[in-house]
Design a protein around this motif. Structure first.
Motif, PDB file in Angstrom:
ATOM      1  N   PRO A  68      -2.088 -11.572  12.922  1.00 43.65           N
ATOM      2  CA  PRO A  68      -3.245 -10.882  13.513  1.00 43.65           C
ATOM      3  C   PRO A  68      -4.458 -10.972  12.585  1.00 43.65           C
ATOM      4  CG  PRO A  68      -1.641  -9.301  12.702  1.00 43.65           C
ATOM      5  CD  PRO A  68      -1.027 -10.654  12.548  1.00 43.65           C
ATOM      6  N   PRO A  69      -5.659 -10.945  13.140  1.00 47.00           N
ATOM      7  CA  PRO A  69      -6.868 -11.019  12.309  1.00 47.00           C
ATOM      8  C   PRO A  69      -6.938  -9.852  11.333  1.00 47.00           C
ATOM      9  CG  PRO A  69      -7.422 -11.232  14.629  1.00 47.00           C
ATOM     10  CD  PRO A  69      -5.982 -10.865  14.560  1.00 47.00           C
ATOM     11  N   ARG A  70      -7.489 -10.126  10.160  1.00 42.69           N
ATOM     12  CA  ARG A  70      -7.661  -9.089   9.144  1.00 42.69           C
ATOM     13  C   ARG A  70      -8.986  -8.374   9.364  1.00 42.69           C
ATOM     14  NH1 ARG A  70      -6.605 -12.812   4.079  1.00 42.69           N
ATOM     15  NH2 ARG A  70      -7.487 -14.279   5.527  1.00 42.69           N
ATOM     16  N   ASP A  71      -9.006  -7.131   8.924  1.00 40.82           N
ATOM     17  CA  ASP A  71     -10.205  -6.303   9.021  1.00 40.82           C
ATOM     18  C   ASP A  71     -10.902  -6.320   7.673  1.00 40.82           C
ATOM     19  OD1 ASP A  71     -11.562  -3.542   8.567  1.00 40.82           O
ATOM     20  OD2 ASP A  71     -11.356  -3.708  10.751  1.00 40.82           O
ATOM     21  N   ARG A  72     -12.188  -6.607   7.663  1.00 43.12           N
ATOM     22  CA  ARG A  72     -12.938  -6.703   6.411  1.00 43.12           C
ATOM     23  C   ARG A  72     -12.919  -5.398   5.620  1.00 43.12           C
ATOM     24  NH1 ARG A  72     -14.827 -11.378   7.103  1.00 43.12           N
ATOM     25  NH2 ARG A  72     -16.236 -12.274   8.581  1.00 43.12           N
ATOM     26  N   GLU A  73     -13.064  -4.286   6.296  1.00 36.71           N
ATOM     27  CA  GLU A  73     -13.101  -2.993   5.602  1.00 36.71           C
ATOM     28  C   GLU A  73     -11.761  -2.678   4.957  1.00 36.71           C
ATOM     29  OE1 GLU A  73     -14.659   0.036   8.162  1.00 36.71           O
ATOM     30  OE2 GLU A  73     -16.466  -1.130   8.615  1.00 36.71           O
ATOM     31  N   VAL A  74     -10.667  -2.976   5.653  1.00 36.75           N
ATOM     32  CA  VAL A  74      -9.336  -2.740   5.099  1.00 36.75           C
ATOM     33  C   VAL A  74      -9.112  -3.628   3.879  1.00 36.75           C
ATOM     34  CG1 VAL A  74      -6.865  -2.969   5.560  1.00 36.75           C
ATOM     35  CG2 VAL A  74      -8.360  -1.962   7.293  1.00 36.75           C
ATOM     36  N   GLU A  75      -9.489  -4.892   3.986  1.00 36.58           N
ATOM     37  CA  GLU A  75      -9.322  -5.811   2.853  1.00 36.58           C
ATOM     38  C   GLU A  75     -10.188  -5.390   1.666  1.00 36.58           C
ATOM     39  OE1 GLU A  75      -7.014  -8.239   2.666  1.00 36.58           O
ATOM     40  OE2 GLU A  75      -6.372  -7.559   4.638  1.00 36.58           O
ATOM     41  N   ALA A  76     -11.399  -4.901   1.923  1.00 33.47           N
ATOM     42  CA  ALA A  76     -12.269  -4.430   0.842  1.00 33.47           C
ATOM     43  C   ALA A  76     -11.662  -3.204   0.160  1.00 33.47           C
ATOM     44  CB  ALA A  76     -13.656  -4.104   1.383  1.00 33.47           C
ATOM     45  N   ALA A  77     -11.069  -2.316   0.938  1.00 31.37           N
ATOM     46  CA  ALA A  77     -10.431  -1.134   0.359  1.00 31.37           C
ATOM     47  C   ALA A  77      -9.242  -1.535  -0.507  1.00 31.37           C
ATOM     48  CB  ALA A  77      -9.994  -0.178   1.468  1.00 31.37           C
ATOM     49  N   LYS A  78      -8.468  -2.512  -0.058  1.00 30.90           N
ATOM     50  CA  LYS A  78      -7.335  -3.001  -0.857  1.00 30.90           C
ATOM     51  C   LYS A  78      -7.825  -3.591  -2.173  1.00 30.90           C
ATOM     52  CE  LYS A  78      -4.339  -4.357   2.992  1.00 30.90           C
ATOM     53  NZ  LYS A  78      -3.719  -5.542   3.637  1.00 30.90           N
ATOM     54  N   ALA A  79      -8.911  -4.365  -2.115  1.00 28.82           N
ATOM     55  CA  ALA A  79      -9.462  -4.981  -3.325  1.00 28.82           C
ATOM     56  C   ALA A  79      -9.968  -3.916  -4.297  1.00 28.82           C
ATOM     57  CB  ALA A  79     -10.594  -5.941  -2.958  1.00 28.82           C
ATOM     58  N   LYS A  80     -10.603  -2.875  -3.767  1.00 29.62           N
ATOM     59  CA  LYS A  80     -11.069  -1.775  -4.628  1.00 29.62           C
ATOM     60  C   LYS A  80      -9.905  -1.073  -5.299  1.00 29.62           C
ATOM     61  CE  LYS A  80     -15.476   0.160  -3.568  1.00 29.62           C
ATOM     62  NZ  LYS A  80     -16.259   1.198  -2.954  1.00 29.62           N
ATOM     63  N   ALA A  81      -8.826  -0.854  -4.545  1.00 29.53           N
ATOM     64  CA  ALA A  81      -7.643  -0.201  -5.106  1.00 29.53           C
ATOM     65  C   ALA A  81      -7.021  -1.058  -6.206  1.00 29.53           C
ATOM     66  CB  ALA A  81      -6.624   0.084  -4.000  1.00 29.53           C
ATOM     67  N   ARG A  82      -6.950  -2.385  -5.980  1.00 29.57           N
ATOM     68  CA  ARG A  82      -6.411  -3.273  -7.019  1.00 29.57           C
ATOM     69  C   ARG A  82      -7.283  -3.246  -8.269  1.00 29.57           C
ATOM     70  NH1 ARG A  82      -5.636  -6.711  -2.545  1.00 29.57           N
ATOM     71  NH2 ARG A  82      -7.523  -7.861  -3.102  1.00 29.57           N
ATOM     72  N   ALA A  83      -8.603  -3.243  -8.076  1.00 34.13           N
ATOM     73  CA  ALA A  83      -9.520  -3.205  -9.224  1.00 34.13           C
ATOM     74  C   ALA A  83      -9.396  -1.884  -9.977  1.00 34.13           C
ATOM     75  CB  ALA A  83     -10.952  -3.417  -8.760  1.00 34.13           C
ATOM     76  N   ALA A  84      -9.265  -0.783  -9.247  1.00 30.03           N
ATOM     77  CA  ALA A  84      -9.124   0.519  -9.904  1.00 30.03           C
ATOM     78  C   ALA A  84      -7.843   0.567 -10.714  1.00 30.03           C
ATOM     79  CB  ALA A  84      -9.152   1.631  -8.852  1.00 30.03           C
ATOM     80  N   GLU A  85      -6.783  -0.020 -10.182  1.00 30.13           N
ATOM     81  CA  GLU A  85      -5.516  -0.048 -10.899  1.00 30.13           C
ATOM     82  C   GLU A  85      -5.613  -0.931 -12.131  1.00 30.13           C
ATOM     83  OE1 GLU A  85      -1.054  -1.673 -10.079  1.00 30.13           O
ATOM     84  OE2 GLU A  85      -2.004  -0.535  -8.457  1.00 30.13           O
ATOM     85  N   ARG A  86      -6.270  -2.069 -11.972  1.00 31.32           N
ATOM     86  CA  ARG A  86      -6.375  -3.023 -13.066  1.00 31.32           C
ATOM     87  C   ARG A  86      -7.302  -2.528 -14.171  1.00 31.32           C
ATOM     88  NH1 ARG A  86      -7.875  -8.676 -11.226  1.00 31.32           N
ATOM     89  NH2 ARG A  86      -5.649  -8.915 -11.058  1.00 31.32           N
ATOM     90  N   TYR A  87      -8.465  -2.015 -13.794  1.00 32.36           N
ATOM     91  CA  TYR A  87      -9.479  -1.667 -14.775  1.00 32.36           C
ATOM     92  C   TYR A  87      -9.585  -0.172 -15.047  1.00 32.36           C
ATOM     93  CZ  TYR A  87     -10.799  -6.434 -13.741  1.00 32.36           C
ATOM     94  OH  TYR A  87     -10.774  -7.793 -13.563  1.00 32.36           O
ATOM     95  N   GLY A  88      -8.891   0.639 -14.269  1.00 35.96           N
ATOM     96  CA  GLY A  88      -8.959   2.082 -14.442  1.00 35.96           C
ATOM     97  C   GLY A  88     -10.144   2.672 -13.706  1.00 35.96           C
ATOM     98  N   THR A  89      -9.988   3.883 -13.258  1.00 37.40           N
ATOM     99  CA  THR A  89     -11.051   4.531 -12.487  1.00 37.40           C
ATOM    100  C   THR A  89     -12.052   5.258 -13.361  1.00 37.40           C
ATOM    101  OG1 THR A  89      -9.653   6.471 -12.201  1.00 37.40           O
ATOM    102  CG2 THR A  89      -9.608   4.813 -10.450  1.00 37.40           C
ATOM    103  N   GLY A  90     -11.787   5.345 -14.664  1.00 40.54           N
ATOM    104  CA  GLY A  90     -12.672   6.083 -15.566  1.00 40.54           C
ATOM    105  C   GLY A  90     -13.928   5.355 -15.945  1.00 40.54           C
ATOM    106  N   ARG A  91     -14.107   4.146 -15.531  1.00 40.52           N
ATOM    107  CA  ARG A  91     -15.291   3.360 -15.934  1.00 40.52           C
ATOM    108  C   ARG A  91     -16.455   3.600 -15.057  1.00 40.52           C
ATOM    109  NH1 ARG A  91     -13.245  -2.363 -18.219  1.00 40.52           N
ATOM    110  NH2 ARG A  91     -11.685  -1.498 -19.519  1.00 40.52           N
TER     111      ARG A  91
END
Length: 91
Positions: A68-91
């Motif tokens: 099924p087609p992907r949703d841009r907003e859902v994919e952006a939220a996933k990318a933000k979550a991965r970045a927060a996990e990788r770099y930490g949310t304290g920055r």
């Protein structure tokens, strides 16, 4: 240098011309090793960007998928979550 090259296939709505052009520009920049060509190389650089963009359009039009087609907003939220996990949310 290639941070703007994103997956463009299988999104709803489909990839826009701006997204395709931005990906082509980033690809040519990476291959050429420069962000802005000299005046002597500008024509070749622009022609390469146009050729890569056209090849990308042809590819995206030809690809077939059963998922099924992907949703841009859902994919952006996933990318933000991965970045927060990788770099930490304290920055």
């Amino acid at each position: 240098m290639c941070r703007n090259i994103r997956v463009l296939n299988n999104f709803e709505p489909p990839a826009t011309e701006d997204e395709i052009d931005a990906a082509a520009l980033q690809y040519v920049r990476k291959v050429a090793g420069m962000t802005r060509p000299s005046a002597a190389n500008q024509e070749a650089f622009d022609a390469a960007v146009a050729a890569v963009a056209e090849a990308t359009r042809v590819l995206l039009d030809a690809l077939v998928t059963n998922s099924p087609p992907r949703d841009r907003e859902v994919e952006a939220a996933k990318a933000k979550a991965r970045a927060a996990e990788r770099y930490g949310t304290g920055r």
